[in-house]
Design a protein around this motif. Structure first.
Motif, PDB file in Angstrom:
ATOM      1  N   UNK A   1       7.373  -4.568   4.043  1.00 13.24           N
ATOM      2  CA  UNK A   1       7.912  -4.720   2.711  1.00 13.24           C
ATOM      3  C   UNK A   1       7.389  -3.577   1.842  1.00 13.24           C
ATOM      4  N   UNK A   2       8.256  -2.968   1.038  1.00 16.28           N
ATOM      5  CA  UNK A   2       7.884  -1.893   0.118  1.00 16.28           C
ATOM      6  C   UNK A   2       7.649  -2.499  -1.261  1.00 16.28           C
ATOM      7  N   UNK A   3       6.415  -2.356  -1.759  1.00 16.91           N
ATOM      8  CA  UNK A   3       6.050  -2.894  -3.068  1.00 16.91           C
ATOM      9  C   UNK A   3       5.766  -1.737  -4.001  1.00 16.91           C
ATOM     10  N   UNK A   4       6.449  -1.699  -5.121  1.00 15.70           N
ATOM     11  CA  UNK A   4       6.266  -0.635  -6.101  1.00 15.70           C
ATOM     12  C   UNK A   4       5.717  -1.241  -7.381  1.00 15.70           C
ATOM     13  N   UNK A   5       4.569  -0.728  -7.830  1.00 15.67           N
ATOM     14  CA  UNK A   5       3.973  -1.143  -9.097  1.00 15.67           C
ATOM     15  C   UNK A   5       4.106   0.025 -10.051  1.00 15.67           C
ATOM     16  N   UNK A   6       4.815  -0.194 -11.142  1.00 13.31           N
ATOM     17  CA  UNK A   6       4.982   0.837 -12.161  1.00 13.31           C
ATOM     18  C   UNK A   6       4.006   0.538 -13.289  1.00 13.31           C
ATOM     19  N   UNK A   7       3.095   1.477 -13.508  1.00 15.32           N
ATOM     20  CA  UNK A   7       2.064   1.327 -14.527  1.00 15.32           C
ATOM     21  C   UNK A   7       0.694   1.291 -13.870  1.00 15.32           C
ATOM     22  N   UNK A  15      -3.129  -5.262  -9.851  1.00 17.24           N
ATOM     23  CA  UNK A  15      -2.018  -5.865  -9.107  1.00 17.24           C
ATOM     24  C   UNK A  15      -1.805  -5.133  -7.781  1.00 17.24           C
ATOM     25  N   UNK A  16      -1.793  -3.800  -7.815  1.00 10.75           N
ATOM     26  CA  UNK A  16      -1.602  -3.020  -6.592  1.00 10.75           C
ATOM     27  C   UNK A  16      -2.729  -3.290  -5.596  1.00 10.75           C
ATOM     28  N   UNK A  17      -3.961  -3.376  -6.088  1.00  9.71           N
ATOM     29  CA  UNK A  17      -5.102  -3.653  -5.217  1.00  9.71           C
ATOM     30  C   UNK A  17      -4.953  -5.033  -4.570  1.00  9.71           C
ATOM     31  N   UNK A  18      -4.619  -6.048  -5.362  1.00 10.31           N
ATOM     32  CA  UNK A  18      -4.481  -7.411  -4.819  1.00 10.31           C
ATOM     33  C   UNK A  18      -3.335  -7.490  -3.810  1.00 10.31           C
ATOM     34  N   UNK A  19      -2.232  -6.814  -4.106  1.00 14.44           N
ATOM     35  CA  UNK A  19      -1.110  -6.809  -3.167  1.00 14.44           C
ATOM     36  C   UNK A  19      -1.516  -6.165  -1.845  1.00 14.44           C
ATOM     37  N   UNK A  20      -2.225  -5.040  -1.930  1.00 15.71           N
ATOM     38  CA  UNK A  20      -2.664  -4.355  -0.708  1.00 15.71           C
ATOM     39  C   UNK A  20      -3.641  -5.220   0.090  1.00 15.71           C
ATOM     40  N   UNK A  21      -4.498  -5.960  -0.605  1.00 11.16           N
ATOM     41  CA  UNK A  21      -5.461  -6.833   0.081  1.00 11.16           C
ATOM     42  C   UNK A  21      -4.775  -8.035   0.736  1.00 11.16           C
ATOM     43  N   UNK A  23      -1.408  -8.447   1.351  1.00 13.59           N
ATOM     44  CA  UNK A  23      -0.253  -8.115   2.200  1.00 13.59           C
ATOM     45  C   UNK A  23      -0.503  -6.773   2.888  1.00 13.59           C
ATOM     46  N   UNK A  24      -1.468  -6.711   3.788  1.00 11.90           N
ATOM     47  CA  UNK A  24      -1.857  -5.426   4.376  1.00 11.90           C
ATOM     48  C   UNK A  24      -0.758  -4.730   5.181  1.00 11.90           C
ATOM     49  N   UNK A  25       0.237  -5.453   5.618  1.00  6.59           N
ATOM     50  CA  UNK A  25       1.331  -4.838   6.374  1.00  6.59           C
ATOM     51  C   UNK A  25       2.374  -4.200   5.450  1.00  6.59           C
ATOM     52  N   UNK A  26       2.245  -4.409   4.140  1.00  6.30           N
ATOM     53  CA  UNK A  26       3.210  -3.862   3.179  1.00  6.30           C
ATOM     54  C   UNK A  26       2.830  -2.449   2.764  1.00  6.30           C
ATOM     55  N   UNK A  27       3.836  -1.702   2.326  1.00  7.58           N
ATOM     56  CA  UNK A  27       3.626  -0.361   1.777  1.00  7.58           C
ATOM     57  C   UNK A  27       3.556  -0.497   0.258  1.00  7.58           C
ATOM     58  N   UNK A  28       2.353  -0.288  -0.319  1.00  9.91           N
ATOM     59  CA  UNK A  28       2.163  -0.444  -1.758  1.00  9.91           C
ATOM     60  C   UNK A  28       2.093   0.934  -2.408  1.00  9.91           C
TER      61      UNK A  28
END
Length: 164
Positions: A1-7, A15-21, A23-28
């Motif tokens: 899954x591709x996750x884009x955080x703007x800001x 938010x980007x850090x928590x998503x990466x932690x 959902x480690x298989x996702x591209x943040x």
């Protein structure tokens, strides 16, 4: 899954850090308009007072972001979001694809309708960029600041007594 955080402010970076932690298989990807690494905006008044350095305000070094698998895109302001194509369009025309999008763009300081902040000797210091433009090299006695709610400050170019 591709996750884009703007800001890349405090909320977007966390938010980007928590998503990466979680959902480690996702591209943040974390896209920020400023060229600087994520930093402590609340502590900008310390920088103006001469009690901190710009490097000391960095909250998430590039090595930490990379270690979590986050692609950090500094100096990447977003001009438009194409929801149909699931892409964010940068001001340079680059298209960043996403499956899930987080908007964490923060806020901007409001210039009060008072005579003081409209004078040339006052400036807003809500971001690293405006803080650097505002203060530049000054004698320690002239680096005094005042901040409203601890996050957005107005700085007078002439010196204030400490605590003023």
């Amino acid at each position: 899954m591709r996750l884009l955080v703007i800001g890349a402010g405090p909320a977007g970076t966390r938010c980007a850090v928590r998503l990466a932690e979680r959902l480690p298989a996702s591209a943040v990807t974390l896209a920020g308009a400023e060229a600087a690494l994520p930093y402590d905006r609340v502590a900008l008044s310390k920088l103006l007072a001469g009690d901190a350095t710009m490097e000391g305000l960095i909250t998430h070094p590039l090595a930490l972001l990379r270690g979590l698998g986050i692609v950090y895109r500094p100096a990447t302001p977003i001009a438009a979001i194409d929801r149909a194509a699931s892409e964010a369009v940068t001001t340079r025309g680059e298209r960043l694809g996403y499956d899930r999008l987080v908007l964490a763009t923060g806020s901007s300081a409001i210039r009060l309708p008072l005579p003081g902040p409209r004078c040339r000797e006052w400036c807003s210091t809500g971001t690293w960029t405006t803080c650097g433009r505002c203060c530049g090299p000054r004698p320690a006695a002239a680096r005094r600041s005042s901040s409203a709610a601890g996050c957005w400050g107005w700085r007078r170019r002439s010196g204030w007594p400490r605590g003023g």
